[in-house]
Design a protein around this motif. Structure first.
Motif, PDB file in Angstrom:
ATOM      1  N   SER A  53      63.495  77.418  80.407  1.00 58.18           N
ATOM      2  CA  SER A  53      63.464  78.057  79.092  1.00 58.18           C
ATOM      3  C   SER A  53      64.011  77.167  77.982  1.00 58.18           C
ATOM      4  N   THR A  59      65.202  81.589  71.837  1.00 59.39           N
ATOM      5  CA  THR A  59      65.186  81.969  73.243  1.00 59.39           C
ATOM      6  C   THR A  59      66.110  83.167  73.419  1.00 59.39           C
ATOM      7  N   HIS A  77      62.589  84.580  81.641  1.00 60.12           N
ATOM      8  CA  HIS A  77      63.151  84.353  80.318  1.00 60.12           C
ATOM      9  C   HIS A  77      62.022  84.472  79.302  1.00 60.12           C
TER      10      HIS A  77
END
Length: 430
Positions: free
Chosen positions: A295, A355, A380
């Motif tokens: 991620s 994120t 994620h």
């Protein structure tokens, strides 16, 4: 959503992360509700076992002809049944309370996110391009004569109120061309999958992407309960809700061009002139669903996708890493890209790339099945503007303005504008 087990294991670390965001400690309050919930569950299970034991003894007493014992045990079973139902109800209420408490707590910042209280504490990480030197005082987008001919706020206000705009002639076509250029670039160059998604969603989709319950006032809800999306992050991310994906299918990279709606709650008096802050706007969104180990690299890749668009358009920009006090509720780390607007003599946000870690995945139960075996794990999720179409239009118009009031447009848009590269004083392209 936070993992209560992780809070149990290290409450001090949880409170320290909250403190970095400027929030009060919550672990003791959460753990008190969690302990009460678990105690009710255990008590209900104990009472259930006693009920089951008594139920078996009822038949035995009846078989022996022991009427007194039979009646006593029947009453005991009834009492235990009522006791179990009451404790299960209490446990359910405590579980709902704990879930609601956890859902209102912001995501934990990544270790490399700088501490700070406001945008003044953000950290610039890169800068591209040199702002042009004008031999005249550059105007804001809505003041440029060629733009004013195709940007009508008064008529939009007549039909819809403030913070709306009608675009016409060349300005409308440039706006459309920008969106098409962005989508084509993401699909053909960046290899994202184009999606066409609804703009009306249910509560579950807003909740799963952390827009509810805390920020309902920031969005519009219809009279029959649907929500107008604030961004297609909602529809793209929620597309994997409840799924168990194969690890080999990760990452999933999507993009969509949609109309977006925001109430701009709390923004009274901010950017009231022009079309920088609107209730209705268009945005090209990027969403990635990834393996947890990938991620951080995925965020960097998404950031380059957004930056590359501005470079192709020749718009100077800077990229900043947001501090803990300026970061959004669901973000673990956010980079903002700010385009240079000569009319304001300032860099203004045109994209945010964030994120969320597994924060959204826990809320919507989105998991993947590891190739090496073992239990499914949470994916994620990441999201980013690629780009905000209206704000990109502003940047193109202000950076391309000429002293005579016309606007010179980026060559990369020419294929979308019939080869035309100038916005004339009459609002038409030539």
């Amino acid at each position: 959503m936070h993992d209560i087990r992780a809070i149990r294991e290290n409450p001090a670390a949880f409170d320290a992360a909250l403190a970095r965001r400027g929030d009060a400690p919550m672990s003791s309050e959460l753990l008190a509700v969690d302990e009460a919930r678990r105690a009710k569950i255990l008590a209900a299970e104990t009472a259930q076992a006693e009920q089951n034991k008594a139920s078996k003894e009822v038949g035995a007493a009846k078989g022996r002809g022991d009427e007194d014992e039979f009646q006593r045990l029947r009453a005991l079973v009834a009492d235990k049944k009522a006791e179990v139902a009451a404790m299960q109800g209490e446990a359910k209420e405590l579980d709902a309370k704990l879930t609601d408490m956890l859902a209102r707590i912001a995501n934990m910042p990544a270790d490399d996110v700088p501490d700070g209280a406001s945008e003044d504490d953000n950290v610039e990480v890169t800068r591209w391009g040199t702002p042009a030197s004008f031999e005249f005082a550059p105007k804001e987008h809505y003041e440029i004569p060629a733009v004013a001919a195709g940007m009508d706020f008064e008529t939009a206000a007549k039909t819809s109120g403030s913070r709306f705009v009608n675009l016409s002639k060349g300005v409308a076509r440039i706006h459309r061309a920008l969106a098409q250029f962005m989508i084509d670039t993401h699909v053909d160059k960046n290899e994202l999958t184009e999606m066409q998604t609804p703009v009306l969603v249910r509560d579950e989709a807003m909740y799963g992407t952390d827009k509810l319950p805390k920020f309902g006032e920031d969005s519009y809800q219809t009279t029959n309960g649907w929500w107008l999306i604030p961004t297609s992050e909602v529809t793209l991310t929620y597309s994997v809700a409840g799924d168990i994906l194969d690890e080999a299918d990760l990452p999933i990279r999507m993009t969509a061009h949609t109309v977006c709606f925001r109430s701009e709650a709390g923004s009274a008096g901010k950017d009231t002139a022009g079309m920088l802050r609107q209730h209705q706007f268009e945005k090209v969104e990027m969403v990635s669903v990834t393996h947890p180990d990938a991620s951080d690299d995925e965020q960097k890749s998404m950031l380059r996708c957004a930056e590359g668009l501005l470079e192709a358009l020749g718009i100077p920009y800077r990229t900043v890493l947001l501090c803990t006090g300026d970061m959004g509720f669901g973000a673990r780390r956010t980079f903002d890209i700010e385009a240079w607007l000569p009319g304001q003599d300032a860099y203004r946000e045109i994209s945010s790339v964030s994120t969320t870690g597994d924060f959204q995945a826990r809320r919507m139960n989105a998991r993947f099945r590891p190739e090496a075996g073992g239990k499914p794990a949470f994916v994620h999720t990441l999201n980013g503007s690629g780009l905000a179409v209206g704000r990109c239009l502003i940047a193109v118009l202000e950076n391309g303005q000429n002293e005579d009031g016309t606007v010179t447009l980026p060559n990369v848009l020419a294929p979308y504008l019939g080869g035309k590269t100038t916005l004339g004083l009459d609002g038409r392209l030539s």
